[in-house]
Design an enzyme around this catalytic site. Structure first.
Site, mmCIF file in Angstrom:
data_model
loop_
_atom_site.group_PDB
_atom_site.id
_atom_site.type_symbol
_atom_site.label_atom_id
_atom_site.label_comp_id
_atom_site.label_asym_id
_atom_site.label_seq_id
_atom_site.Cartn_x
_atom_site.Cartn_y
_atom_site.Cartn_z
ATOM 1 N N GLY C 15 13.215 10.485 -3.140
ATOM 2 C CA GLY C 15 12.862 9.615 -2.014
ATOM 3 C C GLY C 15 14.065 8.815 -1.564
ATOM 4 N N GLY C 16 14.360 8.892 -0.281
ATOM 5 C CA GLY C 16 15.546 8.220 0.264
ATOM 6 C C GLY C 16 15.198 7.063 1.180
ATOM 7 N N GLY C 17 14.060 6.407 0.939
ATOM 8 C CA GLY C 17 13.723 5.212 1.712
ATOM 9 C C GLY C 17 14.365 3.986 1.079
ATOM 10 N N ALA C 19 13.399 1.781 -1.223
ATOM 11 C CA ALA C 19 13.362 1.623 -2.677
ATOM 12 C C ALA C 19 14.317 2.602 -3.349
ATOM 13 C CB ALA C 19 11.938 1.838 -3.197
ATOM 14 N N GLY C 20 14.260 3.864 -2.915
ATOM 15 C CA GLY C 20 15.121 4.879 -3.517
ATOM 16 C C GLY C 20 16.591 4.568 -3.295
ATOM 17 N N PHE C 121 4.608 -15.456 9.265
ATOM 18 C CA PHE C 121 3.818 -14.234 9.105
ATOM 19 C C PHE C 121 2.472 -14.618 8.508
ATOM 20 C CE2 PHE C 121 5.215 -9.592 8.930
ATOM 21 C CZ PHE C 121 5.990 -9.664 10.064
ATOM 22 N N ASP C 224 3.834 12.443 -1.751
ATOM 23 C CA ASP C 224 4.356 13.509 -2.612
ATOM 24 C C ASP C 224 4.548 13.055 -4.060
ATOM 25 O OD1 ASP C 224 4.431 15.235 -0.418
ATOM 26 O OD2 ASP C 224 6.389 14.493 0.183
ATOM 27 N N GLN C 243 -4.427 -0.783 2.921
ATOM 28 C CA GLN C 243 -4.375 -1.815 3.955
ATOM 29 C C GLN C 243 -4.520 -1.204 5.344
ATOM 30 O OE1 GLN C 243 -0.598 -4.256 4.906
ATOM 31 N NE2 GLN C 243 -2.074 -5.697 4.078
ATOM 32 N N HIS C 245 -3.799 -2.134 9.004
ATOM 33 C CA HIS C 245 -3.041 -3.126 9.771
ATOM 34 C C HIS C 245 -3.828 -3.484 11.019
ATOM 35 C CE1 HIS C 245 0.139 -5.174 11.890
ATOM 36 N NE2 HIS C 245 0.906 -5.103 10.824
ATOM 37 N N LEU C 255 2.490 1.277 15.078
ATOM 38 C CA LEU C 255 2.419 -0.112 14.614
ATOM 39 C C LEU C 255 2.969 -1.110 15.634
ATOM 40 C CD1 LEU C 255 2.077 -2.175 12.207
ATOM 41 C CD2 LEU C 255 4.441 -1.661 11.645
ATOM 42 N N GLU C 258 3.118 -7.676 12.940
ATOM 43 C CA GLU C 258 2.464 -8.969 12.762
ATOM 44 C C GLU C 258 3.349 -10.086 13.307
ATOM 45 O OE1 GLU C 258 0.387 -9.287 9.039
ATOM 46 O OE2 GLU C 258 1.331 -11.195 8.630
ATOM 47 N N ARG C 289 -4.086 -9.845 6.308
ATOM 48 C CA ARG C 289 -4.329 -8.680 7.161
ATOM 49 C C ARG C 289 -5.733 -8.123 6.995
ATOM 50 N NH1 ARG C 289 1.448 -5.455 6.675
ATOM 51 N NH2 ARG C 289 2.546 -6.826 8.123
ATOM 52 N N HIS C 356 -2.329 1.589 7.076
ATOM 53 C CA HIS C 356 -0.934 1.169 7.122
ATOM 54 C C HIS C 356 -0.215 1.239 5.785
ATOM 55 C CE1 HIS C 356 2.533 -0.995 8.549
ATOM 56 N NE2 HIS C 356 2.340 -2.013 7.742
ATOM 57 N N GLU C 390 6.550 1.755 -2.341
ATOM 58 C CA GLU C 390 5.122 1.911 -2.060
ATOM 59 C C GLU C 390 4.435 2.867 -3.034
ATOM 60 O OE1 GLU C 390 4.251 2.432 2.094
ATOM 61 O OE2 GLU C 390 2.146 2.887 1.730
ATOM 62 N N ARG C 401 -1.763 -6.547 0.634
ATOM 63 C CA ARG C 401 -0.366 -6.947 0.726
ATOM 64 C C ARG C 401 -0.159 -7.920 1.881
ATOM 65 N NH1 ARG C 401 3.819 -5.373 3.812
ATOM 66 N NH2 ARG C 401 2.930 -3.436 4.649
#
Lengths: 236, 115, 590
Positions: C15-17, C19-20, C121, C224, C243, C245, C255, C258, C289, C356, C390, C401
């Site tokens: 995973g390259g988001g 976190a990764g 928020f 995945d 969640q 949204h 999206l 918020e 939310r 969401h 996530e 969240r």
């Protein structure tokens, strides 16, 4: 309501000796779909059609392609914007090697991006909190940092077509200026000295295709002009 | 940094400035000649060669020639590097262009100061 | 199998988001042999779509802000099944992680004094809920996720991280002891399948919103990592907690941050009434939310929805003026024009609650180590397996969240996992190598698709799955409908097991990727459905007509879904923060 005539660039390296155009008829039921939705409909009938997609809202930059002759993002381009005479021709982004169908090999594009050292460089010790930056200084990054690396600009640029190995291209140069313009970056001299050769920046001939196609409304030509000004000020 | 030994100054920045400065010189020279021709509707050979007897006109003309040569080299070098991908053909073409520019420049000087 | 190529790393990050990439950055700096394996080029990951910001007590908008207040909001927002040690870690380490991002170059918006801009928020308070609305969400206009993801990718380039871009992880490989020792992965460009050996495997595969028909999630969010883990027998925590949204653009699902309401926008029904004043008299449009989403659905069900079909409400922004919109919410203006055909400076945006975020996932400790349970219900670390972002359930989000907490979760726990793996590698890790039969087990699924000769097509089955989830496991849930949903999913599972991959070519075969993704959607949907049916109460995002109240006596617990026997158990919520007193469960109002 007649069906939309879609002409799609096809190439599968395992089975095709050369690329060809395949004709599809799609019943959109009169809806003004995005081009990506159309491609998904085609793929449901012919699962072998290959294209990239991710966010489907124009922020990830996956689905850059050439639609009726103009580069753009399929997911935010409504049919009403591109279809002429009930016909739509979809091709991969020009100027890069095709892997399959609408999927191009972006290695050269990414290489040019990496070449400009696309990361903040600051040789002073980091403070315990953030580095301060005034709103005016921060404003200078607007119109630069928003680039999504979709390659619509660079692959519409004749200078990039002719010299993709040497000319950084509009996307890379936009990012180059994003760091040159950042008040927190201290590597300005090093960055400029990497750019003064006859190719990296100066192959830009001001054709402005990049500005015409950028799906985020950014202006790489202006950024390139600013880099030239900085080079000039630096060298005279 | 992309290195290149056949460009005019080996610096994109210098080439860029030279091309723009030479363009300005050529534009001034052209404007001057056009105005001169309009101002002399019955121009004869004596007047015309008289103009070129003047030292300032010879210097101005030489400047325009040199500008043309530099401008042509920068421009044509760009064209050859854009469109001619095989190295041998590109270098060959560039050699022909640079010899031609050199010949035209020397010839031009000879026309100005000769005879 | 002996012809299969293998690659060996100290750590592989799937995973390259956000976190990764954050975990990878930590490991790349340490000099460990690390690779990020991502099915898309990293900046195409879904983190890029995050808009409003990253919530963190950096004391910029309010110099007296306190991370403990943020922790309180987070625990309350999660309806008290937030693990308090994890929330404490996230909120107290947060400022360090955010300042690091700034030092890496993230182009945050700024206040006049040069500090990072923070906006209000939902669910944010000062002084443990007593001091009114806080403004704690650090923002780069409304493109914070984009700015964050690109900054992290750029810094990975700077630190020479190895990337396996457009590679798809198929399944985890376990050795004879049940330790995770790598994965099977496919190079999408060539179709080559490779055995990736690694001492640490990090699942940073993000969410799975695509189990629902209507979602703000990217098309690639197919769970995945969750699917891989479930097939490897890893239990899933709190999977019923999804969640919705409040503000997805009606019809498109795209999206709308918020932050719009943070900047002063509000929701109205067909009568033009600002209805949130009735449901949440104090926080109004900036309640949690789950609260806002339920209120919107109530308005729609009671006949006060907007539009011809009365199936949405309006988000009003025009009163903010063009300058605020172009300065603070430029991306929203673009999206509203493209997908809702309205100019928010003149007209309201039609919005509807839209799937969401997955609060549940792989249970982990604050170091990202994946947790299973032994026969007596005690936590048991799964050797070699880590999760963050996530895909993980640390759990800082509990049952709901708070906005802006996901980006903080990514960087804090991505970083924490990276740091822990580095020290574990330094101490030395030795696991048994995978046997030929272990690899074959992991290859089963892709082999099945490759050998399939007939059966239903992937898009049809996917659509059916999404409609089951949408209809039976939406904002409001009830027993009968969910039982039906679970039955339909069981039937669907059988059909998916016999589905057909028509195109078996190798080069960039996206049909094969979509087939493999469908298996993962099925796993996630099933875990969600069974856990939702089992949790007989309403808490946070899990809201049941038949059990409308929170039941702390029986359900102040995490749910744990065990894939082998498809059973739901429980796991204790952590009420033992290290440096502050625990927050006792209270009635949750805004």
């Amino acid at each position: 309501m007649s069906k939309l005539q879609v002409s799609l660039y096809r190439y599968n390296p395992e089975t095709d000796s050369a690329p060809y155009m395949q004709e599809f008829e799609v019943d959109t039921q009169g809806r003004d779909l995005m081009v990506l939705n159309l491609l998904e409909m085609i793929k449901e009938d012919d699962s072998s059609v290959a294209f990239r997609r991710s966010c489907r809202e124009g922020v990830c930059g996956s689905d850059g392609m050439n639609m009726n002759g103009k580069n753009g993002l399929a997911c935010i381009t409504p049919l009403s914007e591109v279809v002429k005479n009930n016909k739509l021709v979809l091709r991969p982004l020009p100027g890069l090697p095709v892997i399959r169908d609408l999927v191009v090999d972006m290695a050269l594009f990414y290489k040019q991006y990496e070449k400009i050292q696309p990361y903040l460089q600051n040789d002073t010790p980091a403070p315990a909190i953030e580095r301060l930056q005034s709103p005016e200084e921060r404003d200078k990054l607007d119109g630069l940092y928003e680039c999504i690396l979709c390659a619509c600009c660079s692959t519409s640029c004749p200078s990039f077509w002719w010299n993709p190995e040497k000319f950084v291209g509009p996307a890379g140069l936009l990012q180059s200026y994003r760091f040159l313009a950042d008040s927190r970056d201290t590597a300005t001299q090093e960055r400029l000295s990497e750019l003064e050769d006859p190719f990296s920046v100066f192959r830009c001939r001001g054709i402005m295709n990049c500005v015409a196609v950028c799906p985020k409304g950014l202006n790489p030509t202006r950024a390139i002009g600013k880099i030239r000004e900085m080079l000039l000020a630096n060298a005279t | 940094m992309v290195t290149n030994i056949t460009s005019f100054s080996r610096s994109g920045l210098s080439d860029w400035i030279i091309q723009r400065a030479s363009a300005v010189v050529m534009a001034l020279y052209t404007v001057f000649l056009v105005v001169y021709l309009l101002a002399h509707p019955q121009l004869d050979y004596a007047t015309w060669s008289g103009l070129f007897e003047q030292t300032w006109m010879r210097i101005f003309s030489l400047l325009a020639f040199v500008s043309l040569a530099a401008h042509a080299w920068v421009g044509l070098w760009t064209v050859t590097t854009d469109y001619i991908k095989p190295t041998a053909i590109r270098v060959g073409t560039q050699s022909v262009i640079i010899i031609a520019i050199f010949v035209f420049l020397v010839w031009g000087i000879q026309v100005l100061w000769g005879a | 199998m002996s012809t299969m190529r293998s690659l060996t790393f100290d750590a592989i990050i799937i995973g390259g988001g956000g976190a990764g990439l954050r975990a990878a950055l930590e490991l790349a700096k340490s000099g460990k042999k690390t690779a990020v394996l991502s099915k898309v080029f990293p900046t195409r990951s879904h983190t890029v779509s995050a808009q409003g910001g990253i919530t963190c007590a950096i004391a910029s908008s309010d110099p007296n802000d306190d991370w403990r207040w943020h922790m309180y909001d987070t625990v309350k927002g999660g309806d008290y099944i937030t693990d308090q040690d994890a929330a404490e870690y996230m909120c107290s380490e947060g400022p360090k992680a955010v300042f690091e991002l700034e030092h890496m170059g993230l182009p945050f918006s700024r206040f006049d004094n040069g500090r990072i801009y923070q906006r209000p928020f939902g669910g944010q308070s000062k002084n443990f809920g007593e001091g009114g609305q806080a403004a704690r969400t650090c923002a780069a206009a409304d493109r914070t996720g984009h700015a964050l993801l690109h900054t992290l990718y750029q810094n990975n380039l700077k630190n020479n991280t190895t990337f396996l871009n457009e590679w798809y992880a198929v399944d985890l490989v376990k050795n004879a002891n049940g330790d995770v020792v790598g994965c099977i992965a496919m190079d999408i460009e060539t179709g080559e399948v490779v055995h990736v050996k690694s001492k640490a495997t990090v699942l940073a595969t993000g969410g799975s919103g695509r189990i629902y028909a209507s979602t703000t999630n990217a098309l690639i969010n197919t769970g995945d990592g969750i699917g891989m883990a479930l097939r490897a027998g890893v239990p899933m925590q709190d999977m019923e907690m999804w969640q919705f949204h409040p503000t997805g653009i009606h019809g498109a699902g795209v999206l709308v941050t918020e932050g719009c309401r943070g900047e002063g926008g509000y929701l109205v029904n067909k009568d033009g009434e600002r209805f949130m004043e009735r449901y949440a008299p104090n926080a109004k449009d900036l309640a949690g939310r789950d609260v806002v989403a339920r209120s919107m659905v109530m308005e729609i069900l009671e006949g006060r929805g907007c539009g011809e079909d009365g199936d949405h409400v309006f988000l009003k922004l025009d009163h903010l003026g063009e300058e605020v919109l172009s300065k603070r919410l430029p991306g929203i203006v673009e999206l509203a024009k493209t997908f809702a055909h309205v100019d928010p400076a003149k007209e309201p945006i039609p919005v509807v609650p839209t799937c969401h975020y997955m609060m549940g996932g792989i249970a982990t400790n604050v170091h990202g180590q994946a947790i299973a349970q032994d026969a007596d219900g005690n936590d048991q670390i799964i050797n070699g397996l880590y999760a963050c972002g996530e895909a993980a359930c640390v759990s800082v989000h509990g049952a709901n969240r708070l906005g802006g907490n996901s980006l903080l979760d990514l960087v804090v726990f991505g970083r924490a996992a990276g740091m822990y793996i580095e020290s574990a590698l330094n101490e030395g890790i030795e696991y048994l190598d995978a046997r030929e039969s272990d690899i074959e087990t992991a290859m089963k699924r892709i082999t099945r698709w490759n050998e399939s000769e007939g059966g239903e097509s992937v898009p049809e089955l996917k659509r059916e799955l999404q409609s089951i989830m949408q209809n039976s496991f939406g904002v409001f849930r009830e027993e009968k409908n969910m039982v039906e949903g679970v039955e339909k999913l069981a039937e669907l599972r059988g059909r998916i097991a016999n589905a057909h991959l028509a195109d078996k070519s190798h080069a960039f075969n996206t049909a094969r990727v979509e087939a493999l993704e469908l298996d993962n959607l099925m796993e996630v949907a099933e875990a969600t459905a069974i856990a939702a049916l089992e949790r007989k109460e309403s808490r946070g995002a899990h809201s049941r007509y038949d059990y409308p109240d929170r039941d702390d006596a029986n359900w102040l617990k995490h749910s744990m879904f065990f894939p082998g026997e498809k059973r739901v158990g429980q796991r204790d919520v952590n009420f033992a923060p290290k440096t502050v007193d625990k927050f006792e469960p209270k009635i949750r109002t805004y």
